[in-house]
Write a protein that holds these residues in place. Structure first.
Motif, short mmCIF file in Angstrom:
data_model
loop_
_atom_site.label_atom_id
_atom_site.label_comp_id
_atom_site.label_asym_id
_atom_site.label_seq_id
_atom_site.Cartn_x
_atom_site.Cartn_y
_atom_site.Cartn_z
N UNK A 150 57.95 -21.24 145.58
CA UNK A 150 57.38 -22.58 145.41
C UNK A 150 57.42 -22.97 143.94
N UNK A 151 57.50 -24.28 143.70
CA UNK A 151 57.53 -24.83 142.34
C UNK A 151 56.55 -25.99 142.24
N UNK A 152 56.05 -26.20 141.04
CA UNK A 152 55.24 -27.39 140.77
C UNK A 152 55.37 -27.72 139.29
N UNK A 153 55.13 -28.97 138.95
CA UNK A 153 55.24 -29.38 137.55
C UNK A 153 54.30 -30.51 137.22
N UNK A 196 54.33 -19.32 134.37
CA UNK A 196 53.93 -20.63 133.85
C UNK A 196 54.69 -20.91 132.55
N UNK A 197 55.37 -22.03 132.51
CA UNK A 197 56.11 -22.48 131.33
C UNK A 197 55.39 -23.69 130.76
N UNK A 198 54.59 -23.45 129.70
CA UNK A 198 53.94 -24.55 128.99
C UNK A 198 54.87 -24.98 127.86
N UNK A 199 55.32 -26.21 127.90
CA UNK A 199 56.17 -26.75 126.84
C UNK A 199 55.51 -27.99 126.26
N UNK A 200 56.10 -28.52 125.21
CA UNK A 200 55.49 -29.67 124.54
C UNK A 200 55.48 -30.92 125.41
N UNK A 201 56.40 -31.01 126.38
CA UNK A 201 56.49 -32.23 127.18
C UNK A 201 56.23 -32.01 128.67
N UNK A 202 55.99 -30.78 129.09
CA UNK A 202 55.78 -30.51 130.51
C UNK A 202 55.09 -29.17 130.71
N UNK A 203 54.55 -28.99 131.91
CA UNK A 203 54.12 -27.68 132.41
C UNK A 203 54.86 -27.44 133.71
N UNK A 204 55.57 -26.32 133.78
CA UNK A 204 56.24 -25.93 135.02
C UNK A 204 55.67 -24.62 135.50
N UNK A 205 55.51 -24.50 136.81
CA UNK A 205 54.97 -23.27 137.41
C UNK A 205 55.85 -22.91 138.60
N UNK A 214 46.43 -29.17 133.33
CA UNK A 214 47.75 -29.26 133.95
C UNK A 214 48.17 -27.92 134.56
N UNK A 215 47.93 -26.83 133.83
CA UNK A 215 48.32 -25.51 134.33
C UNK A 215 47.54 -25.17 135.60
N UNK A 216 46.22 -25.38 135.59
CA UNK A 216 45.41 -25.05 136.76
C UNK A 216 45.85 -25.84 137.98
N UNK A 217 46.16 -27.13 137.79
CA UNK A 217 46.60 -27.96 138.91
C UNK A 217 47.92 -27.46 139.48
N UNK A 218 48.86 -27.12 138.59
CA UNK A 218 50.18 -26.68 139.06
C UNK A 218 50.11 -25.30 139.72
N UNK A 219 49.30 -24.40 139.19
CA UNK A 219 49.15 -23.08 139.82
C UNK A 219 48.54 -23.24 141.21
N UNK A 220 47.51 -24.06 141.33
CA UNK A 220 46.93 -24.30 142.65
C UNK A 220 47.95 -24.87 143.63
N UNK A 221 48.83 -25.74 143.12
CA UNK A 221 49.83 -26.36 144.00
C UNK A 221 50.83 -25.34 144.51
N UNK A 222 51.31 -24.41 143.64
CA UNK A 222 52.32 -23.46 144.13
C UNK A 222 51.72 -22.45 145.10
#
Length: 415
Positions: free
Chosen positions: A104-107, A84-93, A123-131
């Motif tokens: 798999x990827x999600x953002x 999980x990459x939490x940044x100031x403008x996005x969350x990428x997983x 945001x993190x929980x949603x993206x982790x669930x998606x991947x």
């Protein structure tokens, strides 16, 4: 902090697995030569990794006149890792198999004003669930989730101690995430994540000493010294972005003036552009990504304002990197993260020239300066390896680990 025999064993287990992932298939003899460990130690560690189903036996190779050597390889489908990459403008997983291939990827975008901890956790929980859903992975196969958050972190307690760009102080991030995610969780920051990613898959692979410069909204330097990640006594090494570049210069979020970050982080580059050409169409005042993208396109089109902004940014960046070269005498300096990737070769060329004007000749002669070659998000990759190491550390204490709470997964990795 003094390392225990268990710390050393975990580090050795980690190093053997890293070599297997890098060179599958390989023999125990080759692993001993690559790691410097004894053949007996390697044989024991390989046995443990086989028991964990992280690696598998894949046959034999002929040896000159001797017994055929047994070969082992990483068991890619034997487990999944999430970074999980939490940044100031996005969350990428990103979700990886055990060979560190992305499955798999999600953002999720983090918009201005959405930086409260509970919003970021959502945001993190949603993206982790998606991947997990996209990869079709059973929850039991996920060995862990590595989480990178900007700023200073306490790995042992899972706390974001200080994130200056969000004004976070002592946020219990893993506790908050554990309310949504039922996997072991491991916390660190992007400086360490990028550095470890370069060790596994990038420009620092096989290098003893490297500096990985992280260029995003925030700025810092991951340090690889003596072949391993250097953390410092309080896991705060690498806060190069908050060293003073200009006396009495721009005000930084940290409260000081003239920090490196205020001149070469994305907001600093936007200010460089605003000072040079206040009305420039390249400037998107509320959108860092759009501004950096516009500058990259402008440089490609030989727009004089874009070219000058990148040159000015490189002057500041080169002076700061020259300090790193003089201090650490690394084999390689890697420019990583999204600003470096977007501005690419034009920035790299200007930085090389600027460093040459400031660094001492002898250390500079031994240093390469390169862009990160990692094709995926290096922070996600590095964060996933923290989860991998956490899984290796938990060997022998599985009866006490609790999957659904961070307390069961906060044993600090040793890398």
């Amino acid at each position: 902090m003094k390392r225990t025999s268990r710390d050393i064993r975990t580090a050795n287990r980690y190093e053997v697995l890293r070599q297997i992932i890098a060179a599958s298939p390989t023999s125990r003899q080759e692993l001993a030569a690559a790691t410097g460990l004894s053949l007996a130690t390697v044989a024991t560690l390989v046995g443990e990794l086989l028991d964990l189903r992280m690696i598998t036996e894949v046959g034999f190779e002929d040896s000159a006149g001797g017994r055929p050597r047994g070969l082992v390889a990483v068991n890619a489908p034997g487990g999944a890792l999430i970074g999980v990459d939490i940044a100031e403008t996005y969350v990428r997983v990103e979700l990886f198999d055990l060979a560190l291939n992305v499955l798999a990827r999600a953002g999720e975008d983090v918009r201005p004003g959405e930086s409260r901890p509970e919003q970021v956790v959502g945001h993190v929980a949603a993206a982790v669930g998606a991947v997990v859903e996209r990869a079709g992975v059973e929850g039991a196969r996920v060995l862990g989730v590595g989480v990178s958050v900007p700023g200073q972190v306490d790995r042992a307690t899972g706390v974001s101690a200080y994130a200056p760009n969000w004004d976070w102080h002592d946020v219990p991030l893993l506790d908050l995430l554990a309310e949504h995610l039922g996997h072991p969780l491991y916390l660190d920051n992007p400086l360490r994540a990028c550095a470890v990613a370069e060790l596994w898959r990038g420009a620092a692979r096989g290098r003893g000493d490297a500096v990985v410069v992280n260029l995003g909204t925030g700025v810092g330097a991951g340090l690889i010294l003596g072949g391993g990640l250097h953390r410092g006594v309080s896991n705060s090494a690498g806060e190069w972005g908050h060293t003073t570049l200009v006396l009495d210069g721009r005000l930084c979020h940290c409260g000081n003036h003239g920090c490196v970050e205020t001149y070469v982080g994305a907001p600093g580059i936007m200010l460089n552009l605003r000072e040079l050409s206040p009305g420039s169409s390249l400037l998107h005042p509320e959108d860092q990504t759009a501004t950096i993208d516009a500058l990259a396109r402008g440089v490609a089109a030989h727009d004089p304002v874009a070219v000058q902004v990148v040159r000015d940014t490189a002057r500041y960046l080169g002076a700061g990197i020259a300090d790193l070269v003089n201090l650490f005498n690394p084999e390689v300096v890697v420019l990583s993260s999204w600003v470096a990737a977007t501005l690419g070769e034009p920035l790299l060329e200007e930085v090389r020239e600027a460093v040459a004007r400031h660094a001492l000749r002898r250390p500079l002669a031994a240093t390469e300066i390169v862009l990160s070659p990692i094709p995926t998000d290096p922070v996600c990759l590095g964060a996933a390896t923290f989860a991998l190491e956490g899984a290796l550390r938990s060997v022998g204490q599985r009866g006490t680990a609790r999957r659904a709470t961070p307390a069961g997964s906060r044993t600090a990795p040793s890398s």
